[in-house]
Design an enzyme around this catalytic site. Structure first.
Site, PDB file in Angstrom:
ATOM      1  N   ASN A  10     -18.083  -6.219   1.854  1.00 41.87           N
ATOM      2  CA  ASN A  10     -18.220  -7.141   0.731  1.00 41.87           C
ATOM      3  C   ASN A  10     -19.581  -7.833   0.766  1.00 41.87           C
ATOM      4  O   ASN A  10     -19.876  -8.495   1.755  1.00 41.87           O
ATOM      5  CB  ASN A  10     -17.078  -8.169   0.850  1.00 41.87           C
ATOM      6  CG  ASN A  10     -17.079  -9.172  -0.271  1.00 41.87           C
ATOM      7  OD1 ASN A  10     -17.666  -8.951  -1.310  1.00 41.87           O
ATOM      8  ND2 ASN A  10     -16.438 -10.305  -0.039  1.00 41.87           N
ATOM      9  N   HIS A  34     -13.989   1.908   4.417  1.00 40.80           N
ATOM     10  CA  HIS A  34     -13.961   0.459   4.551  1.00 40.80           C
ATOM     11  C   HIS A  34     -15.254  -0.083   3.950  1.00 40.80           C
ATOM     12  O   HIS A  34     -16.224  -0.340   4.659  1.00 40.80           O
ATOM     13  CB  HIS A  34     -13.826   0.124   6.044  1.00 40.80           C
ATOM     14  CG  HIS A  34     -13.538  -1.289   6.321  1.00 40.80           C
ATOM     15  ND1 HIS A  34     -13.718  -1.856   7.547  1.00 40.80           N
ATOM     16  CD2 HIS A  34     -13.081  -2.277   5.514  1.00 40.80           C
ATOM     17  CE1 HIS A  34     -13.394  -3.128   7.485  1.00 40.80           C
ATOM     18  NE2 HIS A  34     -13.004  -3.409   6.268  1.00 40.80           N
ATOM     19  N   LYS A  83       0.838  -1.211   0.000  1.00 47.55           N
ATOM     20  CA  LYS A  83       0.000   0.000   0.000  1.00 47.55           C
ATOM     21  C   LYS A  83       0.873   1.262   0.000  1.00 47.55           C
ATOM     22  O   LYS A  83       0.543   2.250  -0.668  1.00 47.55           O
ATOM     23  CB  LYS A  83      -0.948  -0.011   1.208  1.00 47.55           C
ATOM     24  CG  LYS A  83      -2.052  -1.069   1.066  1.00 47.55           C
ATOM     25  CD  LYS A  83      -3.038  -0.976   2.207  1.00 47.55           C
ATOM     26  CE  LYS A  83      -4.083  -2.090   2.191  1.00 47.55           C
ATOM     27  NZ  LYS A  83      -4.969  -2.105   1.032  1.00 47.55           N
ATOM     28  N   SER A 121      -8.410  -2.839   5.667  1.00 50.71           N
ATOM     29  CA  SER A 121      -9.273  -3.367   6.730  1.00 50.71           C
ATOM     30  C   SER A 121      -8.793  -2.910   8.094  1.00 50.71           C
ATOM     31  O   SER A 121      -9.595  -2.788   9.022  1.00 50.71           O
ATOM     32  CB  SER A 121      -9.242  -4.902   6.733  1.00 50.71           C
ATOM     33  OG  SER A 121      -9.769  -5.417   5.557  1.00 50.71           O
TER      34      SER A 121
END
Ligand code: NAD
Length: 285
Positions: free
Chosen positions: A144, A141, A98, A120
């Site tokens: 899903n 965040h 990242k 996360s």
């Protein structure tokens, strides 16, 4: 039918479980998306997976008849992100990965473009330190799948600017997402609560107290958990879950966040959950 165009142009970096889900959400709202991944094979596969997600959304009544999807471009470098109005980084849950992505992309973007991490667990201010303008960095965040879960945890880092929050709010409105803004901390709210709980559920199976299905059924039927912790682990991706638990363990010192042996074994065997066809359960692809 979509609403009027909003002028939003979204770049999503990372074509994994979340990059595909966020892209499906954005194009289902008529927005143009540039999807970037270093792995060309992932990008080729992403179009098929995005179509699949849109079909499911339609079957579930989340995509009205007559919806005109936004255009989708894919690329193996972020060079085309220069005119994005927002960038969502959804790469592997690994600080080094990242850091590199945020550093590179922040040199391409116009100042004031929200540079969003979908991490996360990694604190947003830690990530902001790698970007050219830390004030542009913020956390969202997305859960899903994002087209079904319309509430999104937004993490405001210590250096996140007010203009970034306002611009992010406009983008989330165009995506039809309801933000809940929280302060920065390892795992924020949802991962800090959910991931150690899933770790405990796996440890219970490891210790032989109960089997996978019984643990999930008890959590669903007695405690109202929607999909059961172990089916949720499969949906998240067990590799991603283990990465997130390690981030939490390193930054909080909480022994309950150390990934249990059963989770580590599943990662070692490549049983990553739904995306690999097998995790705690088996899936037909
Ligand atoms: P994933 O492993 O499915 O996908 C990660 C993708 O990133 C891969 O396609 C990989 O090729 C790509 N990638 C790696 N390095 C890259 C780089 N330098 N440039 C561009 N692409 C690169 O991961 P995921 O489950 O989609 O998770 C993505 C992020 O979202 C993670 O930070 C994760 O913790 C977070 N998240 C995941 C979930 C979930 O349910 N899976 C939910 C919320 C947040």
């Amino acid at each position: 039918m979509n609403d009027q165009p909003t002028g939003e142009r979204i770049t999503v970096v990372g074509a994994g479980v979340m990059g595909v889900g966020i892209t499906a959400l954005a194009i289902s709202r008529g927005l143009p998306v540039l999807l970037v991944d270093v792995d060309g094979a992932r990008l080729a596969d992403a179009r098929v997976r995005i179509d699949g997600e849109l079909r499911i959304a339609q079957l579930l009544g989340k995509l009205p008849e007559g919806t005109v999807t936004g255009p989708l471009e894919t690329a193996t470098t972020p060079a085309g992100a220069a005119d994005a109005t927002i960038v969502v980084e959804a790469t592997t849950e690994d600080l080094a990965v990242k850091a590199k992505v945020l550093a590179e992309i922040s040199t391409i973007l116009r100042p004031g473009t929200p540079l969003v991490s979908n991490t996360s667990s990694i604190p947003i201010d830690e990530l902001a330190g790698f970007a050219r303008r830390p004030a542009d960095v913020v956390g969202t965040h997305f859960m899903n799948p994002p087209y079904l879960i319309r509430t999104v945890e937004v993490i405001r880092g210590a250096r996140t600017g007010e203009d970034t929050m306002l611009a992010l709010g406009r983008s989330l409105a165009a995506l039809g997402q309801e933000p809940i803004v929280v302060r920065d901390a390892p795992g924020f709210v949802t991962s800090r609560v959910l991931h150690p709980m899933i770790n405990d559920a796996a440890r219970i199976v490891q210790e032989g107290t109960a089997g996978v299905e019984d643990v999930d059924k008890l959590m669903e039927n007695c405690l109202g958990h929607r999909t059961g912790p172990l089916r949720t682990a499969d949906l998240i991706g067990i590799d991603n879950l283990v990465d997130s638990l390690r981030v939490l363990h390193e930054r909080t010192g909480d022994a309950g966040c150390r990934p249990c042996d059963l989770l580590l074994e599943k990662v070692r065997l490549g049983h990553h959950g739904r995306k690999s066809g097998r995790g705690f359960y088996e899936y037909a692809h």
